[in-house]
Design an enzyme around this catalytic site. Structure first.
Site, PDB file in Angstrom:
ATOM      1  N   ILE A 166      -0.780  -9.367  -7.808  1.00 16.16           N
ATOM      2  CA  ILE A 166      -1.187 -10.720  -7.434  1.00 16.16           C
ATOM      3  C   ILE A 166      -1.066 -10.894  -5.923  1.00 16.16           C
ATOM      4  O   ILE A 166       0.020 -10.847  -5.361  1.00 16.16           O
ATOM      5  CB  ILE A 166      -0.311 -11.762  -8.187  1.00 16.16           C
ATOM      6  CG1 ILE A 166      -0.394 -11.508  -9.710  1.00 16.16           C
ATOM      7  CG2 ILE A 166      -0.757 -13.185  -7.834  1.00 16.16           C
ATOM      8  CD1 ILE A 166      -1.799 -11.508 -10.297  1.00 16.16           C
ATOM      9  N   GLU A 167      -2.219 -11.093  -5.295  1.00 12.80           N
ATOM     10  CA  GLU A 167      -2.293 -11.190  -3.837  1.00 12.80           C
ATOM     11  C   GLU A 167      -2.538 -12.606  -3.344  1.00 12.80           C
ATOM     12  O   GLU A 167      -2.340 -12.896  -2.169  1.00 12.80           O
ATOM     13  CB  GLU A 167      -3.457 -10.321  -3.339  1.00 12.80           C
ATOM     14  CG  GLU A 167      -3.112  -8.869  -3.174  1.00 12.80           C
ATOM     15  CD  GLU A 167      -2.220  -8.653  -1.971  1.00 12.80           C
ATOM     16  OE1 GLU A 167      -1.095  -8.181  -2.198  1.00 12.80           O
ATOM     17  OE2 GLU A 167      -2.609  -8.950  -0.841  1.00 12.80           O
ATOM     18  N   HIS A 168      -3.059 -13.444  -4.219  1.00 11.04           N
ATOM     19  CA  HIS A 168      -3.475 -14.774  -3.775  1.00 11.04           C
ATOM     20  C   HIS A 168      -3.015 -15.856  -4.740  1.00 11.04           C
ATOM     21  O   HIS A 168      -2.731 -15.583  -5.891  1.00 11.04           O
ATOM     22  CB  HIS A 168      -5.012 -14.851  -3.716  1.00 11.04           C
ATOM     23  CG  HIS A 168      -5.599 -14.004  -2.653  1.00 11.04           C
ATOM     24  ND1 HIS A 168      -5.366 -14.219  -1.321  1.00 11.04           N
ATOM     25  CD2 HIS A 168      -6.397 -12.912  -2.717  1.00 11.04           C
ATOM     26  CE1 HIS A 168      -6.002 -13.310  -0.608  1.00 11.04           C
ATOM     27  NE2 HIS A 168      -6.636 -12.494  -1.437  1.00 11.04           N
TER      28      HIS A 168
END
Ligand SMILES: *[C@@H]1O[C@H](CO)[C@@H](O)[C@H](O)[C@H]1NC(C)=O
Ligand SMILES: *[C@@H]1O[C@H](CO)[C@@H](O)[C@H](O)[C@H]1NC(C)=O
Ligand SMILES: *[C@@H]1O[C@H](CO)[C@@H](O)[C@H](O)[C@H]1NC(C)=O
Ligand SMILES: *[C@@H]1O[C@H](CO)[C@@H](O)[C@H](O)[C@H]1NC(C)=O
Length: 301
Positions: A157-159
């Site tokens: 999960i990057e955002h």
């Protein structure tokens, strides 16, 4: 298996220097997945990386992570595997499963996912379980084939917001309750190096995510501070109950690339001091195919 609440103090710099100097030789063989040695690799980010079966046939990988399920959270789901044909992937997945575990990673670098409510987390868990995993339900389309079951889900999960990834993890883990001899819903997470991860911290703290791929690559902070952050991860996760993988890039063009010689002589001895250190996770198959980066590393696992 909740993580311990009292982290050990970080090792002093002197100890670390001593570890570098002692160069204990090659890494002990750690068969994290039931398959011996090998590394984890991310597959699905470039059409030119070759097939999943070809990746597995190198014999280097004991976990392959198909990436990414890049849309979820608002009633729609989308798998982005860079133009590879999902209908041929099923046979490759089965082929790979004789030597490796196959995970599917959710999230990635797009901006079209989030879990705004805990119901959306429950819905995503059900979607993953019935569409890709050991759950089977009348009328649910399975893009990899009805008899193909992947082994686990990776959280990348990057955002967005950290909300409800803990609900997702717990719900996915709860599916294992009905099974005695196996764990059909295994979980991993691939956070950035900084502890605790802003987006995945709560999900990881559930204790149900058994493998953590700590990203040493990808940003300049991790390139220079991996050591200090690694001390924090190993303090909180000191044993094999939760295994730490070190995620590295196979491409010199990506921030945080570590040359093989530095990795072997400088970094590996530090990692090996931690009982929880399993092996490496390689970003990604496309780069690894070009550079053969992992072909050296597997000799140390
Ligand atoms: C490694 O494999 C051996 C036998 O093959 C097994 O006894 C042991 O529990 C395994 N260890 C891990 C960490 O999976
Ligand atoms: C998000 O994904 C949905 C479903 O695939 C798509 O219809 C929509 O256009 C996407 N939105 C953006 C901003 O990419
Ligand atoms: C979801 O939210 C509801 C209402 O806040 C709560 O009662 C329930 O326990 C939550 N479920 C989970 C799995 O956290
Ligand atoms: C990597 O390995 C493959 C297969 O063994 C070989 O064909 C290729 O030339 C190698 N590439 C590099 C850069 O060493």
């Amino acid at each position: 298996m909740a993580p311990p609440t009292h982290p050990r103090p970080p090792a002093s710099l002197l100890l670390v220097v001593a570890a570098i100097l002692s160069v204990a030789g090659l890494a002990t063989a750690i068969n994290s997945s039931g398959f011996k040695g090998g590394v984890t690799v991310f597959w699905g980010r470039n059409k030119d990386e070759g097939s999943l079966a070809e990746a597995c046939d190198t014999g280097r990988y004991t976990i392959v992570v198909i990436s990414f399920l890049d849309v979820f959270g608002h009633g729609e789901y989308h798998l982005d595997i860079s133009g590879h044909d999902p209908s041929t992937l099923g046979a490759d997945i089965k082929h790979c499963q004789s030597t490796a575990l196959v995970y599917l990673s959710i999230g990635g670098f797009g901006n079209n996912y989030s879990l705004p409510t805990n119901q959306s987390a429950v819905d995503l868990a059900d979607h993953l379980w019935y569409t890709y995993m050991a759950g089977h339900k009348e009328g649910v389309y399975r893009p990899f084939g009805d008899d193909v079951e992947i082994d686990g889900i990776d959280f990348f999960i990057e955002h967005g917001s950290p909300e409800n990834y803990d609900v997702l993890a717990n719900r996915l883990w709860s599916y294992n309750k009905g099974f005695r001899a196996r764990t059909p819903a295994q979980l991993s997470a691939t956070p950035r190096c900084r502890y605790p991860d802003r987006l995945l911290g709560k999900a990881i703290a559930t204790g149900v995510i058994g493998r953590i791929n700590v990203r040493f690559y990808g940003d300049s902070y991790c390139a220079t501070h991996w050591h200090q952050e690694w001390e924090k991860w190993t303090a909180v996760y000191p044993t094999q109950d939760i295994q730490l993988y070190v995620a590295l890039t196979a491409s010199q063009k990506v921030a945080g690339y570590i040359h093989l010689k530095s990795l072997h002589l400088g970094v590996l001895p530090v990692l090996q001091k931690a009982e929880s250190f399993a092996t490496f996770a390689i970003w990604d198959r496309y780069s690894d195919r070009l550079t053969n980066y992992s072909s050296s590393i597997v000799q140390w696992t």
